[in-house]
Enzyme design. Structure first.
Site, PDB file in Angstrom:
ATOM      1  N   ASP A   1       0.847  -0.962   0.130  1.00  0.00           N
ATOM      2  CA  ASP A   1       0.106   0.045  -0.040  1.00  0.00           C
ATOM      3  C   ASP A   1       0.857   1.275  -0.005  1.00  0.00           C
ATOM      4  OD1 ASP A   1      -2.228  -1.562   0.058  1.00  0.00           O
ATOM      5  OD2 ASP A   1      -1.922  -1.830   2.267  1.00  0.00           O
TER       6      ASP A   1
ATOM      7  N   LYS B   1       0.176  10.036   1.599  1.00  0.00           N
ATOM      8  CA  LYS B   1       0.415  11.410   2.355  1.00  0.00           C
ATOM      9  C   LYS B   1       1.520  11.003   3.238  1.00  0.00           C
ATOM     10  CE  LYS B   1      -4.546  12.316   2.248  1.00  0.00           C
ATOM     11  NZ  LYS B   1      -5.770  12.015   2.656  1.00  0.00           N
TER      12      LYS B   1
ATOM     13  N   THR C   1       2.172 -10.855  -9.394  1.00  0.00           N
ATOM     14  CA  THR C   1       1.019 -10.990  -8.352  1.00  0.00           C
ATOM     15  C   THR C   1      -0.040 -10.527  -9.244  1.00  0.00           C
ATOM     16  OG1 THR C   1       1.324  -8.668  -7.830  1.00  0.00           O
ATOM     17  CG2 THR C   1       2.998  -9.944  -7.077  1.00  0.00           C
TER      18      THR C   1
HETATM   19  N1  SAM Z   1       0.912  -8.219  -3.036  1.00  0.00           N
HETATM   20  C1  SAM Z   1      -0.384  -8.448  -3.377  1.00  0.00           C
HETATM   21  C2  SAM Z   1      -0.303  -8.343  -4.822  1.00  0.00           C
HETATM   22  O1  SAM Z   1       0.849  -7.682  -5.197  1.00  0.00           O
HETATM   23  O2  SAM Z   1      -1.169  -8.406  -5.550  1.00  0.00           O
HETATM   24  C3  SAM Z   1      -1.389  -7.478  -2.693  1.00  0.00           C
HETATM   25  C4  SAM Z   1      -0.915  -5.933  -2.687  1.00  0.00           C
HETATM   26  S1  SAM Z   1      -2.136  -4.941  -1.709  1.00  0.00           S
HETATM   27  C5  SAM Z   1      -2.033  -3.543  -2.358  1.00  0.00           C
HETATM   28  C6  SAM Z   1      -1.217  -5.059  -0.055  1.00  0.00           C
HETATM   29  C7  SAM Z   1      -1.704  -5.982   0.782  1.00  0.00           C
HETATM   30  O3  SAM Z   1      -0.605  -5.690   2.020  1.00  0.00           O
HETATM   31  C8  SAM Z   1      -3.091  -6.080   1.161  1.00  0.00           C
HETATM   32  O4  SAM Z   1      -3.749  -7.356   1.108  1.00  0.00           O
HETATM   33  C9  SAM Z   1      -2.986  -5.740   2.789  1.00  0.00           C
HETATM   34  O5  SAM Z   1      -3.986  -6.314   3.347  1.00  0.00           O
HETATM   35  C10 SAM Z   1      -1.425  -6.166   3.051  1.00  0.00           C
HETATM   36  N2  SAM Z   1      -0.833  -5.608   4.239  1.00  0.00           N
HETATM   37  C11 SAM Z   1      -0.877  -3.969   4.231  1.00  0.00           C
HETATM   38  N3  SAM Z   1      -0.302  -3.692   5.254  1.00  0.00           N
HETATM   39  C12 SAM Z   1       0.092  -4.781   5.979  1.00  0.00           C
HETATM   40  C13 SAM Z   1       0.663  -5.384   7.099  1.00  0.00           C
HETATM   41  N4  SAM Z   1       1.412  -4.284   8.118  1.00  0.00           N
HETATM   42  N5  SAM Z   1       1.033  -6.392   7.580  1.00  0.00           N
HETATM   43  C14 SAM Z   1       0.672  -7.421   6.851  1.00  0.00           C
HETATM   44  N6  SAM Z   1      -0.034  -7.172   5.649  1.00  0.00           N
HETATM   45  C15 SAM Z   1      -0.348  -6.022   5.181  1.00  0.00           C
END
Ligand code: SAM
Length: 213
Positions: free
Chosen positions: A118, A122, A191
């Site tokens: 993510d 910001k 991914t």
């Molecule tokens: N890696 C995958 C892809 O490339 O298709 C998913 C990308 S998605 C934008 C980011 C993922 O990271 C989400 O499923 C979110 O729930 C997870 N995530 C975000 N912060 C996290 C954290 N602190 N610990 C574990 N997972 C986290």
């Protein structure tokens, strides 16, 4: 990631105890016994629905892979994939990356993958980015000396800020691409987000960074 409430997810995953580890702290220092081998362990932080980790596990049967995903409603899709197509070298955890020290000893994890994390654009949310210095310190504490992070994203600003935080942390960059799919390595495992953004014509950024400790 769009979240759908799946109240059944936790019970379903707990039934798959050979895939989903409900109490990962109990395995700290003992992951080799869980996998029943001493193969290296690679983790993916923020695994989403698991296309990468299941693809990598298939490509590398001599490596153990652990998916780290915050949300049960998302991780359950990985578990479902593994129920359908069993892979003995994959486990799934629903934990927060900030707590990884609670689950792994120093050096127990041989590599960290971050894919399409993510971006938290910001400035006031910079600390939430998975490449912020506090997260880099957490990964360093579970990797061996000279451990590596492999990072992919479509988000240029996140890539730039990650270069800055990793460089400030003293990490060395061993591999980098500003357009991975222009010359895609044969063994690249895409991914879900990578497929989506690439099909929209966006360049994919990738780097490998090594701790200098
Ligand atoms: N890696 C995958 C892809 O490339 O298709 C998913 C990308 S998605 C934008 C980011 C993922 O990271 C989400 O499923 C979110 O729930 C997870 N995530 C975000 N912060 C996290 C954290 N602190 N610990 C574990 N997972 C986290």
């Amino acid at each position: 990631m769009r979240l759908r409430h799946k109240p059944w997810a936790q019970d379903y995953m707990k039934e798959q105890s050979s895939i989903y580890i409900a109490e990962p702290a109990s395995l700290k220092g003992a992951w080799a016994s869980e996998f029943k081998n001493g193969n290296p362990i690679y983790i993916e932080v923020g695994s989403g629905k698991g296309a990468f980790i299941t693809g990598m596990a298939h490509q590398h049967p001599d490596i153990n892979f652990i998916a780290i995903e915050l949300f049960e409603s998302v991780a359950v899709t990985i578990v479902q994939k593994l129920v359908e197509t069993p892979q003995s070298n994959v486990r799934v955890l629903t934990v927060d990356a900030k707590d990884l020290r609670d689950y792994f000893e120093k050096g127990e994890v041989s590599r960290v993958y971050l894919n399409f994390s993510d971006p938290w654009p910001k400035t006031r949310h910079a600390k939430r980015r998975l490449t912020y210095k506090t997260f880099l310190s957490t990964y360093e504490d579970i990797l061996p000396a000279k451990g590596q992070i492999h990072f992919k994203t479509d988000n240029r600003k996140l890539f730039e800020s990650s270069l800055m935080t990793m460089s400030a942390y003293g990490m060395r960059f061993d591999w980098m691409s500003l357009d991975l799919h222009a010359n895609e390595p044969e063994d690249n495992v895409r991914t879900e987000y990578e497929e989506r953004f690439s099909s929209m014509g966006q360049p994919i950024y990738r780097m490998e960074a090594t701790y200098q400790n």
